[in-house]
Scaffold this motif. Sequence first.
Motif, short mmCIF file in Angstrom:
data_model
loop_
_atom_site.label_atom_id
_atom_site.label_comp_id
_atom_site.label_asym_id
_atom_site.label_seq_id
_atom_site.Cartn_x
_atom_site.Cartn_y
_atom_site.Cartn_z
N LEU A 1 0.83 -1.21 0.00
CA LEU A 1 0.00 0.00 0.00
C LEU A 1 0.86 1.26 0.00
N TYR A 2 1.93 1.25 0.78
CA TYR A 2 2.82 2.42 0.77
C TYR A 2 3.46 2.60 -0.60
N TRP A 3 3.89 1.49 -1.21
CA TRP A 3 4.45 1.57 -2.56
C TRP A 3 3.44 2.13 -3.53
N GLU A 4 2.19 1.70 -3.41
CA GLU A 4 1.13 2.22 -4.29
C GLU A 4 0.97 3.73 -4.12
N CYS A 5 0.95 4.18 -2.89
CA CYS A 5 0.83 5.62 -2.63
C CYS A 5 1.95 6.40 -3.32
N CYS A 6 3.17 5.92 -3.15
CA CYS A 6 4.32 6.61 -3.74
C CYS A 6 4.27 6.56 -5.26
N GLU A 7 3.93 5.40 -5.81
CA GLU A 7 3.88 5.24 -7.26
C GLU A 7 2.76 6.09 -7.86
N LEU A 8 1.60 6.11 -7.24
CA LEU A 8 0.49 6.92 -7.75
C LEU A 8 0.84 8.40 -7.69
N GLY A 9 1.50 8.80 -6.61
CA GLY A 9 1.93 10.19 -6.51
C GLY A 9 2.88 10.57 -7.63
N ARG A 10 3.79 9.67 -7.97
CA ARG A 10 4.72 9.93 -9.07
C ARG A 10 3.99 10.05 -10.41
N ARG A 11 2.83 9.43 -10.51
CA ARG A 11 2.05 9.47 -11.75
C ARG A 11 1.07 10.63 -11.81
N GLY A 12 1.12 11.51 -10.84
CA GLY A 12 0.27 12.69 -10.87
C GLY A 12 -1.05 12.57 -10.14
N ILE A 13 -1.25 11.46 -9.42
CA ILE A 13 -2.45 11.30 -8.61
C ILE A 13 -2.29 12.12 -7.33
N SER A 14 -3.38 12.72 -6.86
CA SER A 14 -3.33 13.49 -5.62
C SER A 14 -4.04 12.79 -4.47
N ASP A 15 -5.11 12.05 -4.78
CA ASP A 15 -5.92 11.43 -3.73
C ASP A 15 -6.11 9.94 -4.00
N TYR A 16 -5.89 9.13 -2.97
CA TYR A 16 -6.01 7.68 -3.08
C TYR A 16 -7.06 7.20 -2.07
N ASP A 17 -8.20 6.75 -2.58
CA ASP A 17 -9.35 6.37 -1.75
C ASP A 17 -9.29 4.87 -1.46
N LEU A 18 -9.30 4.51 -0.18
CA LEU A 18 -9.25 3.10 0.21
C LEU A 18 -10.64 2.46 0.31
N MET A 19 -11.69 3.18 0.00
CA MET A 19 -13.05 2.66 -0.14
C MET A 19 -13.68 2.11 1.14
N GLY A 20 -14.17 2.97 1.96
CA GLY A 20 -15.10 2.57 3.00
C GLY A 20 -14.52 2.04 4.29
N ILE A 21 -14.94 2.62 5.41
CA ILE A 21 -14.64 2.11 6.73
C ILE A 21 -15.94 2.08 7.53
N GLY A 22 -15.89 1.46 8.71
CA GLY A 22 -17.08 1.32 9.52
C GLY A 22 -17.40 2.57 10.34
N SER A 23 -18.66 2.65 10.75
CA SER A 23 -19.16 3.74 11.58
C SER A 23 -20.46 3.26 12.20
N ASP A 24 -21.14 4.12 12.94
CA ASP A 24 -22.45 3.74 13.46
C ASP A 24 -23.44 3.48 12.32
N PHE A 25 -23.22 4.14 11.18
CA PHE A 25 -24.08 3.91 10.02
C PHE A 25 -23.81 2.54 9.41
N SER A 26 -22.56 2.12 9.40
CA SER A 26 -22.18 0.83 8.80
C SER A 26 -21.28 0.06 9.76
N PRO A 27 -21.84 -0.43 10.88
CA PRO A 27 -21.02 -1.09 11.91
C PRO A 27 -20.34 -2.37 11.43
N SER A 28 -20.90 -3.03 10.43
CA SER A 28 -20.31 -4.28 9.96
C SER A 28 -18.95 -4.07 9.30
N LEU A 29 -18.62 -2.82 8.97
CA LEU A 29 -17.34 -2.53 8.32
C LEU A 29 -16.26 -2.09 9.30
#
Length: 334
Positions: free
Chosen positions: A261-289
């Motif tokens: 994941l760290y390598w991905e962050c660095c590689e994406l940054g080198r390619r001009g990406i600014s934001d990398y979304d890891l797609m969803g975490i849990g909360s009271d709205f979605s406790p199963s996550l």
Amino acid sequence: MTSVEFVTIQDVQQEAERHGVALPLEQTDIWMSYQNTIEGRRYWGSAVLREDDRIVALISLVEFTTHGYRFLRAWHGPVWVDGTPTPEQERDAIKALSSAVHHKDGAQLFIRCAVWSESDLTHATLSAVPYDRTVVIDVTGGDEAILSRMKRRGRRDVRKSLRECPAACADETTDAMKSFREYYEIMVETGQRDGFAPAPIEDYETMLRILGEDHCRVFAARSEGKVIAWSIVTVTGTMAVRYYAAMRTDAMGMHATDRLLYWECCELGRRGISDYDLMGIGSDFSPSLKGLNEFKTKFTEEITEVAPDRDVPLHPIAYSTLTGIKSMRSALRR
């Protein structure tokens, strides 16, 4: 008062560009081409939403045919031109959209779309697990800057992985497009370990083929010549999303996911990406996550709120009947 005009998806993309709005990949024509290859799905249509002749939101919808009924889905849509809407503005827009869709196609049972505020027009999703929070990593500024913005335990785990994990990370998109078998075997193993059933291998192969290398990458970590962890990352504009990820069970103690994941962050940054979304975490709205939180949240100090998927019934009585049947089946299984 919100008005709805059905347009082509090319019109939506042109309006997004004109208004300086970054459309999620799932709201673009290339995503619709991908959805059209999946059985039971088809691109249904797009629309612009206006208030007093001013465009306020854009949306593109896919039709799902399943279990004898049809519904429409808009991933991350509507996309609002001026940021998060007020509850009143959003309710007015959802009401206008549902009326326009029902008038155009009375066969649709409901619309599943991203809605910030719960209202009398919405219902918790019949299926799937929506989320209202995600982790978006800032991957600008270079490797050290990315590391510096992590939580302390994130920096600790990444540094440990760099010292101790023997895996080498690389972009393996070209190889994965030739044959996805090695990667898929790890996804099956991950599913058996974590309690989910992966999609058929053809789904991943089709995703790579249709989205193409401009919009879909496969990153992998290898040790002794074998893939031990991998991810499928979608890309559009300056945004990347970690759509799928898998790891061998015998690699769990090697910190391979932290290294990759760290390598991905660095590689994406080198390619001009600014934001990398890891797609969803849990909360009271979605406790199963909530089981995802420990891993994902260590890579940034910031948690990003998003509009979760909600269902907008177009035939309330039929929708209520369906929810009742689903609840009864769940009770019987328990």
